[in-house]
Design an enzyme around this catalytic site. Structure first.
Site, PDB file in Angstrom:
ATOM      1  N   ARG A 127      37.865  63.311  13.033  1.00 38.89           N
ATOM      2  CA  ARG A 127      37.895  64.780  12.968  1.00 38.89           C
ATOM      3  C   ARG A 127      37.746  65.385  14.358  1.00 38.89           C
ATOM      4  NH1 ARG A 127      33.662  68.249  13.039  1.00 38.89           N
ATOM      5  NH2 ARG A 127      32.194  66.518  12.798  1.00 38.89           N
ATOM      6  N   CYS A 145      30.696  56.247  12.298  1.00 45.07           N
ATOM      7  CA  CYS A 145      29.749  55.656  11.344  1.00 45.07           C
ATOM      8  C   CYS A 145      30.453  54.649  10.431  1.00 45.07           C
ATOM      9  CB  CYS A 145      29.076  56.748  10.506  1.00 45.07           C
ATOM     10  SG  CYS A 145      27.875  57.726  11.426  1.00 45.07           S
ATOM     11  N   HIS A 192      22.924  56.863   6.090  1.00 40.60           N
ATOM     12  CA  HIS A 192      23.006  58.154   6.767  1.00 40.60           C
ATOM     13  C   HIS A 192      21.715  58.942   6.567  1.00 40.60           C
ATOM     14  CE1 HIS A 192      27.569  58.252   7.278  1.00 40.60           C
ATOM     15  NE2 HIS A 192      27.099  58.724   8.428  1.00 40.60           N
ATOM     16  N   GLU A 199      25.014  53.996   2.158  1.00 47.15           N
ATOM     17  CA  GLU A 199      26.454  53.973   1.931  1.00 47.15           C
ATOM     18  C   GLU A 199      26.856  52.720   1.143  1.00 47.15           C
ATOM     19  OE1 GLU A 199      28.445  56.352   2.512  1.00 47.15           O
ATOM     20  OE2 GLU A 199      27.272  57.625   3.875  1.00 47.15           O
TER      21      GLU A 199
END
Length: 221
Positions: A88, A141, A167, A78
């Site tokens: 979410r 994350c 990830h 990332e």
């Protein structure tokens, strides 16, 4: 010298987390670094505190956080973490923050201190699919990546830490009932993490000086 690598506990009805399962297979030493393994909870309010305590206890030169990206086929370093929690789904404590800043006195974003392009290059050279991501999402994350980089940037005694986030895909065992969902074996992910760690240790880090420019992110969209 110490390298702290973290993975998460299972979440969202999964019984394992691919990142931490692969971390457990890593050797206890890579090159000249002691590898310290830490499992973090998928809980917004607890995860950063646990990570910071581990940094203070072990004084690592490198901190590498690993997360599971279900549905992705590649190993994904990332590039950036943003100062927002927008969940979410609820975390493992039932909390579901929406449009909440992680730290009110933090920058809008912090950039990874890892040699992300070299990591991708070295992984591809070993036939491991890899790509850079420009969004770590807005779940735990991103929360832990932002918290790590915030801590490094705000504390002079820890400014020299090389820190960032990668990830990884699901494990093969996680996609048995998920048709057409990409995955890797635990051993493949572990090999990718070992190559990434070796790259981080060997390669110089090119930091982005965010103080020279003003960065604005509109979180309302």
């Amino acid at each position: 010298m110490n390298l702290l690598i973290t993975g998460f506990e299972p979440f969202d009805s999964e019984t394992v987390n691919s990142g931490y399962e692969a971390i457990k297979l890593l050797p206890d030493k890579i090159l000249d670094y002691n590898i310290i393994k830490l499992e973090l909870p998928v809980i917004f309010e607890d995860s950063i505190d646990i990570l910071i305590k581990a940094i203070e206890n072990f004084n690592p030169s490198i901190v590498l956080c690993i997360g599971q990206a279900g549905g992705q086929a590649n190993i994904i370093p990332e590039r950036v973490a943003i100062n927002i929690d927008d969940a979410r789904i609820p975390d493992n404590k039932g909390m579901q923050p929406v449009d909440v800043p992680i730290f009110k006195d933090g920058e809008n974003a912090y950039f990874s201190k890892l040699p992300i392009k070299k990591i991708v290059e070295n992984l591809k050279s070993e036939n491991i699919p890899a790509d850079i991501s420009n969004s770590a999402g807005t779940y735990v994350c991103n929360h832990i990546m932002y918290g790590l980089l915030y801590f490094i940037n705000k504390n002079k005694e820890y400014n020299s830490i090389i820190g960032g986030f990668i990830h990884v895909p699901y494990l093969e065992t996680q996609v048995v009932n998920k048709p057409n969902t990409p995955s890797m074996t635990t051993e493949e992910i572990c090999r990718a993490l070992k190559i990434s760690i070796e790259t981080i240790i060997k390669e110089p880090v090119k930091n982005i000086d965010t103080k020279k420019k003003s960065y604005f992110f509109d979180f309302s969209v």
